[in-house]
Design a protein around this motif. Structure first.
Motif, PDB file in Angstrom:
ATOM      1  N   VAL A 105      93.425  38.797  85.759  1.00  0.00           N
ATOM      2  CA  VAL A 105      92.803  37.556  85.284  1.00  0.00           C
ATOM      3  C   VAL A 105      91.370  37.837  84.831  1.00  0.00           C
ATOM      4  N   PRO A 106      91.064  37.648  83.543  1.00  0.00           N
ATOM      5  CA  PRO A 106      89.699  37.876  83.059  1.00  0.00           C
ATOM      6  C   PRO A 106      88.686  37.030  83.825  1.00  0.00           C
ATOM      7  N   ALA A 107      87.479  37.541  83.929  1.00  0.00           N
ATOM      8  CA  ALA A 107      86.445  36.914  84.763  1.00  0.00           C
ATOM      9  C   ALA A 107      86.165  35.468  84.367  1.00  0.00           C
ATOM     10  N   GLN A 108      86.229  35.145  83.082  1.00  0.00           N
ATOM     11  CA  GLN A 108      85.901  33.778  82.661  1.00  0.00           C
ATOM     12  C   GLN A 108      86.929  32.761  83.131  1.00  0.00           C
ATOM     13  N   TYR A 109      88.113  33.261  83.566  1.00  0.00           N
ATOM     14  CA  TYR A 109      89.188  32.368  83.993  1.00  0.00           C
ATOM     15  C   TYR A 109      89.425  32.420  85.502  1.00  0.00           C
ATOM     16  N   ARG A 110      88.425  32.838  86.248  1.00  0.00           N
ATOM     17  CA  ARG A 110      88.521  32.806  87.703  1.00  0.00           C
ATOM     18  C   ARG A 110      87.146  32.531  88.290  1.00  0.00           C
ATOM     19  N   ASP A 111      87.150  32.028  89.507  1.00  0.00           N
ATOM     20  CA  ASP A 111      85.930  31.658  90.189  1.00  0.00           C
ATOM     21  C   ASP A 111      85.176  32.898  90.657  1.00  0.00           C
ATOM     22  N   SER A 112      83.866  32.885  90.507  1.00  0.00           N
ATOM     23  CA  SER A 112      83.067  34.057  90.897  1.00  0.00           C
ATOM     24  C   SER A 112      83.092  34.279  92.405  1.00  0.00           C
ATOM     25  N   SER A 113      83.449  33.240  93.159  1.00  0.00           N
ATOM     26  CA  SER A 113      83.557  33.368  94.614  1.00  0.00           C
ATOM     27  C   SER A 113      84.993  33.601  95.065  1.00  0.00           C
ATOM     28  N   ASP A 114      85.880  33.863  94.110  1.00  0.00           N
ATOM     29  CA  ASP A 114      87.298  34.159  94.389  1.00  0.00           C
ATOM     30  C   ASP A 114      88.023  32.997  95.062  1.00  0.00           C
ATOM     31  N   GLU A 115      87.639  31.762  94.699  1.00  0.00           N
ATOM     32  CA  GLU A 115      88.269  30.597  95.328  1.00  0.00           C
ATOM     33  C   GLU A 115      89.358  29.963  94.461  1.00  0.00           C
ATOM     34  N   TRP A 116      89.333  30.193  93.151  1.00  0.00           N
ATOM     35  CA  TRP A 116      90.431  29.751  92.297  1.00  0.00           C
ATOM     36  C   TRP A 116      90.657  30.755  91.176  1.00  0.00           C
ATOM     37  N   PHE A 117      91.890  30.750  90.658  1.00  0.00           N
ATOM     38  CA  PHE A 117      92.289  31.725  89.642  1.00  0.00           C
ATOM     39  C   PHE A 117      93.196  31.038  88.619  1.00  0.00           C
ATOM     40  N   ALA A 118      92.994  31.349  87.357  1.00  0.00           N
ATOM     41  CA  ALA A 118      93.848  30.803  86.303  1.00  0.00           C
ATOM     42  C   ALA A 118      95.205  31.496  86.300  1.00  0.00           C
ATOM     43  N   LEU A 119      96.203  30.770  85.859  1.00  0.00           N
ATOM     44  CA  LEU A 119      97.538  31.332  85.657  1.00  0.00           C
ATOM     45  C   LEU A 119      97.971  31.281  84.203  1.00  0.00           C
ATOM     46  N   THR A 120      97.569  30.229  83.495  1.00  0.00           N
ATOM     47  CA  THR A 120      97.877  30.114  82.069  1.00  0.00           C
ATOM     48  C   THR A 120      96.684  29.497  81.355  1.00  0.00           C
ATOM     49  N   VAL A 121      96.679  29.659  80.047  1.00  0.00           N
ATOM     50  CA  VAL A 121      95.610  29.123  79.203  1.00  0.00           C
ATOM     51  C   VAL A 121      96.241  28.227  78.148  1.00  0.00           C
ATOM     52  N   ARG A 122      95.556  27.121  77.822  1.00  0.00           N
ATOM     53  CA  ARG A 122      95.980  26.278  76.711  1.00  0.00           C
ATOM     54  C   ARG A 122      94.737  25.829  75.948  1.00  0.00           C
ATOM     55  N   THR A 123      94.854  25.629  74.655  1.00  0.00           N
ATOM     56  CA  THR A 123      93.711  25.196  73.862  1.00  0.00           C
ATOM     57  C   THR A 123      93.667  23.680  73.790  1.00  0.00           C
ATOM     58  N   ARG A 124      92.458  23.154  73.657  1.00  0.00           N
ATOM     59  CA  ARG A 124      92.290  21.735  73.327  1.00  0.00           C
ATOM     60  C   ARG A 124      92.157  21.691  71.817  1.00  0.00           C
ATOM     61  N   SER A 125      93.286  21.554  71.165  1.00  0.00           N
ATOM     62  CA  SER A 125      93.355  21.679  69.712  1.00  0.00           C
ATOM     63  C   SER A 125      93.183  20.334  69.016  1.00  0.00           C
ATOM     64  N   VAL A 126      93.109  20.400  67.711  1.00  0.00           N
ATOM     65  CA  VAL A 126      93.103  19.196  66.871  1.00  0.00           C
ATOM     66  C   VAL A 126      94.340  19.238  65.996  1.00  0.00           C
ATOM     67  N   TYR A 127      95.130  18.169  66.054  1.00  0.00           N
ATOM     68  CA  TYR A 127      96.315  18.048  65.203  1.00  0.00           C
ATOM     69  C   TYR A 127      95.944  17.246  63.958  1.00  0.00           C
ATOM     70  N   SER A 128      96.451  17.678  62.792  1.00  0.00           N
ATOM     71  CA  SER A 128      96.145  16.990  61.533  1.00  0.00           C
ATOM     72  C   SER A 128      97.423  16.674  60.778  1.00  0.00           C
ATOM     73  N   SER A 129      97.412  15.556  60.074  1.00  0.00           N
ATOM     74  CA  SER A 129      98.574  15.128  59.292  1.00  0.00           C
ATOM     75  C   SER A 129      98.850  16.102  58.160  1.00  0.00           C
ATOM     76  N   ARG A 130     100.078  16.576  58.094  1.00  0.00           N
ATOM     77  CA  ARG A 130     100.461  17.472  56.995  1.00  0.00           C
ATOM     78  C   ARG A 130     100.350  16.767  55.647  1.00  0.00           C
ATOM     79  N   ASP A 131     100.772  15.520  55.580  1.00  0.00           N
ATOM     80  CA  ASP A 131     100.838  14.818  54.304  1.00  0.00           C
ATOM     81  C   ASP A 131      99.490  14.311  53.830  1.00  0.00           C
TER      82      ASP A 131
END
Length: 337
Positions: A105-131
Motif C-alpha cells: 500500500v503506497p504511503a499516501q493511501y495509509r495512515d502514518s501511524s499505521d492505524e488504517w490502510f487502503a484496499l482500493t482506490v476510486r476517482t471522484r470523476s465528472v460525467y459529461s453528456s455524450r450528445d
C-alpha cells in the motif's frame, strides 16, 4: 441455522463471543457481501482460518463503542476515508506494523501511524453528456464547474455525502478555505436541481436531459454498464478525470483497520495482509470496477478502457484533517437547500 453456520461467512447474524476461536477471524464490514465473500473464501482455502462477518450499512462504530473491550471484532472494512477516520477518532482501532502491508500500500493511501490502510482506490470523476457536451479535455478542472458556462447544467448528490465532503476537503487542502467556499458557491449557483439521489441518479438525470455534467465515483460507471436497466444511462455519458494538468484527480478509498480489542490478532493480521496482496487485489478490481491499491496489479478490462489518469498525490491523511471544515463550508453556503 445449522446449515448457515457451516458457511465461512455469516452475514445475517451478530458475531458472538462463542464463535471466537484460535482458527477464526471476525470482521465487521461496511462493504457488501458480494464483494468480500469471494476473497474471504479464498483466504479460508489458503489458510484454514474461518472468517465470520457482520455486515452493516451504518452504525458499526457505535456498536463497537458499546461492546467495548468485549467486542469480538478483529478487522473492520470501511467504504470511505471518513469512516476510517471516524473509527480512529473514536479510539476503536490499534496500530498494525506490517512490512507486507507497507510494501503493498503506497504511503499516501495509509495512515502514518499505521492505524488504517487502503484496499482500493476510486476517482471522484465528472460525467459529461455524450450528445450535448462530449468528452471534456485534459485541461478540464474541478474549478471549471463553478464557471458561468455551466449554469443550470450540473447535477450532484448531497454535498454532505462523504464522497463530496472528501472532494471539498481536498480543495481546502490545496487552495485554502476561502477558495473552497467560493467554489462551492459557484457550483451551487450552477446546479440544475437541488442535490438529491446517489451518483447513479445523476447519470440518469444526464440521460434524461436534466443536466449535462455530474460528480460521481468511477466504479459506478462499471456497475451501470453491467446493469440491464441502467446501461442506457452509462451509454449516455463520458467519464472524465479532472485536474490532469495540475494537482491530479481526487481519489478516495475503501480500507480497513484492526479493531482495538481484537481477540484474534494474529489471524487478523494475516487477513489484512492477504487483502492487500495481488490475488485479493485483482478480485477487488474485477468485481467492483475499482482500482487496486497495490501497484502493478492488473485492472479489470473495463476499467482499463477508461484510460490512464494522474491521481492527486496529497496524502489522504492530510485531506481527512479538513473534513469538519468542509462540512462547515457546505452549511455556510446552504449547498443542499
Amino acid at each position: 441455522m445449522k446449515k448457515l453456520l457451516t458457511l465461512s461467512v455469516i452475514s445475517a447474524t451478530l458475531i458472538s463471543p462463542s464463535v471466537i476461536a484460535a482458527n477464526e477471524v471476525n470482521v465487521y464490514s461496511y462493504r457488501q457481501p458480494f464483494l468480500v465473500k469471494p476473497m474471504f473464501d479464498e483466504f479460508t482455502k489458503e489458510t484454514g482460518i474461518k472468517v465470520n462477518v457482520k455486515f452493516a450499512k451504518k452504525g458499526l462504530a457505535e456498536k463497537m463503542k458499546q461492546e467495548g473491550k468485549y467486542s469480538p471484532a478483529d478487522v473492520v472494512l470501511a467504504t470511505d476515508i471518513s469512516l476510517l477516520t471516524e473509527l480512529v477518532n473514536k479510539d476503536l482501532v490499534q496500530p498494525l506494523n506490517s512490512n507486507i502491508i507497507k510494501s503493498n500500500v503506497p504511503a499516501q493511501y495509509r495512515d502514518s501511524s499505521d492505524e488504517w490502510f487502503a484496499l482500493t482506490v476510486r476517482t471522484r470523476s465528472v460525467y459529461s453528456s455524450r450528445d450535448r457536451l462530449g468528452k471534456l479535455g485534459s485541461d478540464f478542472n474541478y474549478s471549471d464547474l463553478a464557471k458561468p458556462e455551466y449554469k443550470g447544467k450540473i447535477c450532484t448528490r448531497s454535498g454532505k455525502h462523504p464522497y463530496n465532503i472528501s472532494l471539498v476537503s481536498s480543495i481546502i487542502a490545496h487552495q485554502g478555505e476561502a477558495a473552497a467556499k467560493a467554489w462551492l458557491e459557484g457550483v451551487k449557483t450552477n446546479l440544475a436541481r437541488k442535490p438529491q439521489g446517489n451518483d447513479r441518479a445523476q447519470v440518469k438525470a444526464i440521460k434524461e436531459g436534466l443536466c449535462d455534467v455530474s460528480l460521481g465515483n468511477s466504479y459506478y460507471l462499471g456497475k451501470m454498464l453491467n446493469d440491464e436497466k441502467q446501461k442506457a444511462w452509462a451509454d449516455a455519458v463520458y467519464i472524465n478525470f479532472p485536474n490532469q494538468n495540475s494537482t491530479g484527480t481526487h481519489v478516495n478509498i475503501s480500507g480497513m483497520v484492526m479493531a482495538k480489542y481484537s481477540p484474534n490478532h494474529d489471524n487478523a493480521k494475516k487477513l489484512m495482509e492477504f487483502l492487500t496482496d495481488s490475488k485479493a487485489q485483482k478480485m477487488y478490481a474485477e468485481v467492483n470496477y475499482e482500482y487496486p491499491v497495490k501497484p502493478g496489479v492488473q485492472r479489470s478490462e473495463l476499467v482499463q478502457s477508461w484510460g490512464e489518469f494522474k491521481a492527486d498525490t496529497i496524502p489522504l491523511e492530510e485531506i481527512a484533517k479538513y473534513h469538519s471544515t468542509a462540512v462547515k463550508l457546505l452549511d455556510e453556503v446552504k449547498f443542499d437547500l
